[in-house]
Design a protein around this motif. Structure first.
Motif, PDB file in Angstrom:
ATOM      1  N   TYR A 135     -24.366  28.905 -12.112  1.00 49.88           N
ATOM      2  CA  TYR A 135     -23.485  27.762 -11.766  1.00 49.88           C
ATOM      3  C   TYR A 135     -21.912  27.886 -12.123  1.00 49.88           C
ATOM      4  O   TYR A 135     -21.730  27.915 -13.310  1.00 49.88           O
ATOM      5  CB  TYR A 135     -23.997  26.316 -12.474  1.00 49.88           C
ATOM      6  N   PHE A 193     -14.483  24.437 -14.500  1.00 49.35           N
ATOM      7  CA  PHE A 193     -14.818  23.618 -15.685  1.00 49.35           C
ATOM      8  C   PHE A 193     -13.665  23.361 -16.645  1.00 49.35           C
ATOM      9  O   PHE A 193     -13.752  23.722 -17.957  1.00 49.35           O
ATOM     10  CB  PHE A 193     -15.814  24.513 -16.545  1.00 49.35           C
ATOM     11  N   ILE A 232     -15.402  20.901 -18.635  1.00 47.79           N
ATOM     12  CA  ILE A 232     -16.842  20.807 -18.109  1.00 47.79           C
ATOM     13  C   ILE A 232     -17.107  19.327 -18.672  1.00 47.79           C
ATOM     14  O   ILE A 232     -16.801  18.706 -19.567  1.00 47.79           O
ATOM     15  CB  ILE A 232     -17.818  21.616 -18.690  1.00 47.79           C
ATOM     16  N   HIS A 255     -21.143  17.655 -14.140  1.00 43.91           N
ATOM     17  CA  HIS A 255     -21.460  19.218 -14.053  1.00 43.91           C
ATOM     18  C   HIS A 255     -22.908  19.117 -14.775  1.00 43.91           C
ATOM     19  O   HIS A 255     -23.778  19.619 -14.386  1.00 43.91           O
ATOM     20  CB  HIS A 255     -20.664  19.964 -14.583  1.00 43.91           C
TER      21      HIS A 255
END
Ligand code: ATP
Length: 398
Positions: free
Chosen positions: A6, A10, A13, A17
Motif C-alpha cells: 500500500y 502519507f 498517514i 488510509h
C-alpha cells in the motif's frame, strides 16, 4: 504468502488510509501488508512545509502498529532509499524479486485506480500484482468501480479485486494539512500519529510542549511507546488517578507522571546513554546499570526538559522502577500504579491491589518485598535502592 503493498505519500498517514488498510488486509487475508511511503511522488509536488522522508516513515510505522495486525502490518522504507521519483512499477518489480514465490496485492483508492492506465508501465504492474481498489468517498460504490475494473482486465489482463469498505473516512492528506494548520483535524489521525506531529511540530502545529493539555500530552506520550506498551501506560494513568483521589494527591499531576513514566523505555542502551549525555546526567558506573533501569533516569529528564513536568512528577518518574527510602506521596502512587494497573498479570496482585487503597506504606512494603523476592528468584541483581526502600519502610513500621 499473500503480500499487500500500500503505497502513498502519507503526508501524513490518516484514518482514511488506516481504515482501508485494515479492512483490505482482513478481507484479502493478507499475510503481510507493507505501508510504503513514496520518496518523491511522481504525480505531485511536495510543498516546502511538509514532512520529510524520515517523518513520513516514522508516522507510517506508528500507523502500522496501530492497525493491530501483529506480524502483518509494517512500514517499509523501500521507496525512500531509492534515487529519483518513486515509480510503482519499480517498487513492484523489487518486491517480486524479494518475494518471488508470493502473490502480490497492490492496494489503492479510487483516485489512483481510475488513473491506473496513465501510470508508468501499467502492464508490468498488472503482470505482477492483483490490483485492489477501494472507495475514498461515499459515492465510490462497487458498481461505480466495475467499468474501470473491466477496462483494466481487458487492456492489461489485470487481475482486479474491488474491496467493499464498510466504512469510508472521507479525508485527504491535503485537507488534513490545512485543518492542522488551523488547529483542527486531529480526529482524522490515530492518537500516536497526532502525538508525533505535536512533538515534531509538523504541518504548522507549533505547540509549546511544556504547556500541553492533558489530552495532547497523552497523544505525545503514546507516540513515544512501543505499541504493545500502550495499554500498560493507560492503565497506569487510570490507576494513578484513582490512587491520587484516594490519598489526596493532585490527580492531574499523577496522570502526567504516569503518562510519561515509560517515555524512553523503548530506546536502546546506546540511545539511553546519548540521552544521559544530552541532559548532563552523571550515572554512577553506567556500564553496571541494567538497561531496564536507565529509562527511569532518562524518562525523568525528558519529562522535565521536554514536557516541563513539575519537580514532584519528575521525581516520581525518576524513582518508579527501583523506589528509594523515604518516598513522597506522588512517588509512591506512581510506583504502585505501575505495579498494580489492570493489565499486569505476572503474579498474584490481589493483596497488593487491596492494600494500595487501604494502607499506602504497607502496600509499598509489600511491593518492594515482592519485587526483591521476584528478582532474587529469577537470579537478577536487586538494585540497592529497592533494598533500602524496603528496609526503610520496615524500620518506620516496627
Ligand atoms: P493528498 O491529499 O496529499 O493527495 P491523499 O490523502 O490522497 O493525499 P495519499 O498518500 O496520496 O493520500 O494516498 C495513498 C493511497 O491512499 C491512494 O491509493 C489513495 O487513493 C488512498 N487514500 C487516500 N485517502 C483515502 C481515504 N480517505 N480512504 C481510502 N483511501 C484513501
Amino acid at each position: 504468502m499473500k503480500i499487500g503493498i500500500y503505497g502513498g505519500t502519507f503526508n501524513p498517514i490518516h484514518l482514511g488510509h488506516m481504515a482501508a488498510a485494515k479492512f483490505a488486509a482482513e478481507y484479502l487475508g493478507l499475510d503481510k501488508l507493507y505501508l510504503v511511503p513514496a520518496g518523491i511522488p511522481p504525480h505531485k509536488e511536495l510543498e516546502e512545509d511538509e514532512a520529510g522522508h524520515q517523518h513520513r516513515l516514522d508516522m507510517a510505522r506508528l500507523a502500522a502498529d496501530a492497525l493491530e495486525l501483529p506480524g502483518v502490518a509494517e512500514a517499509a522504507d523501500w521507496e525512500l532509499n531509492r534515487k529519483g521519483k518513486s515509480y510503482t512499477w519499480e517498487t513492484v518489480e523489487a518486491a517480486h524479486k524479494r518475494f518471488p514465490k508470493d502473490q502480490l496485492y497492490l492496494l489503492m483508492g479510487t483516485d489512483m485506480f481510475r488513473t491506473f492506465q496513465d501510470w508508468r508501465h501499467p502492464e508490468r504492474i498488472a503482470r505482477r500484482c492483483v490490483l485492489c481498489a477501494f472507495g475514498r468517498n461515499e459515492g465510490d460504490t462497487q458498481a461505480s468501480l466495475a467499468p474501470q475494473a473491466r477496462y483494466l482486465e481487458e487492456a492489461f489482463s489485470a487481475n482486479v479485486a474491488t474491496i467493499p469498505l464498510p466504512r469510508i473516512v472521507e479525508i485527504s492528506s491535503t485537507r488534513l494539512r490545512r485543518l492542522l494548520k488551523e488547529g483542527e483535524g486531529r480526529a482524522y489521525l490515530d492518537p500516536t500519529v497526532y502525538g508525533y506531529i505535536l512533538r515534531e511540530g509538523l504541518y504548522g502545529v507549533k505547540k509549546d510542549l511544556t504547556r500541553l493539555s492533558l489530552e495532547d500530552l497523552r497523544c505525545a506520550a503514546l507516540s513515544m511507546l512501543a505499541h504493545s506498551r500502550i495499554p500498560h501506560v493507560l492503565g497506569t494513568e487510570e490507576t494513578a488517578a484513582k490512587l491520587a483521589l484516594r490519598w489526596g494527591a493532585d490527580e492531574e499531576e499523577a496522570r502526567r507522571a504516569a503518562l510519561l513514566h515509560d517515555c524512553t523505555k523503548k530506546e536502546t542502551r546506546e540511545q539511553q546513554l546519548a540521552l544521559c549525555r544530552q541532559y548532563h546526567i552523571e550515572v554512577e558506573k553506567p556500564e553496571k546499570l541494567e538497561t531496564k533501569l536507565f529509562h527511569a533516569i532518562t524518562g525523568a529528564a525528558v519529562a522535565e526538559h521536554v514536557f516541563g513536568l513539575s519537580p514532584a512528577a519528575v521525581s516520581a518518574i525518576r524513582w518508579h522502577t527501583t523506589g528509594k527510602a523515604d518516598m513522597t506521596l506522588l512517588e509512591k502512587i506512581i510506583y504502585l500504579a505501575d505495579y498494580i494497573e489492570p493489565t499486569r498479570d505476572f503474579c498474584d496482585l490481589r493483596e497488593l491491589r487491596r492494600l494500595a487503597y487501604e494502607d499506602l506504606d504497607r502496600a509499598m512494603l509489600l511491593g518492594f518485598t515482592m519485587a526483591v523476592e521476584d528478582l532474587g528468584a529469577r537470579g537478577m541483581v536487586v538494585h540497592p535502592d529497592s533494598v533500602r526502600a524496603r528496609d526503610y519502610l520496615k524500620g518506620i513500621m516496627s
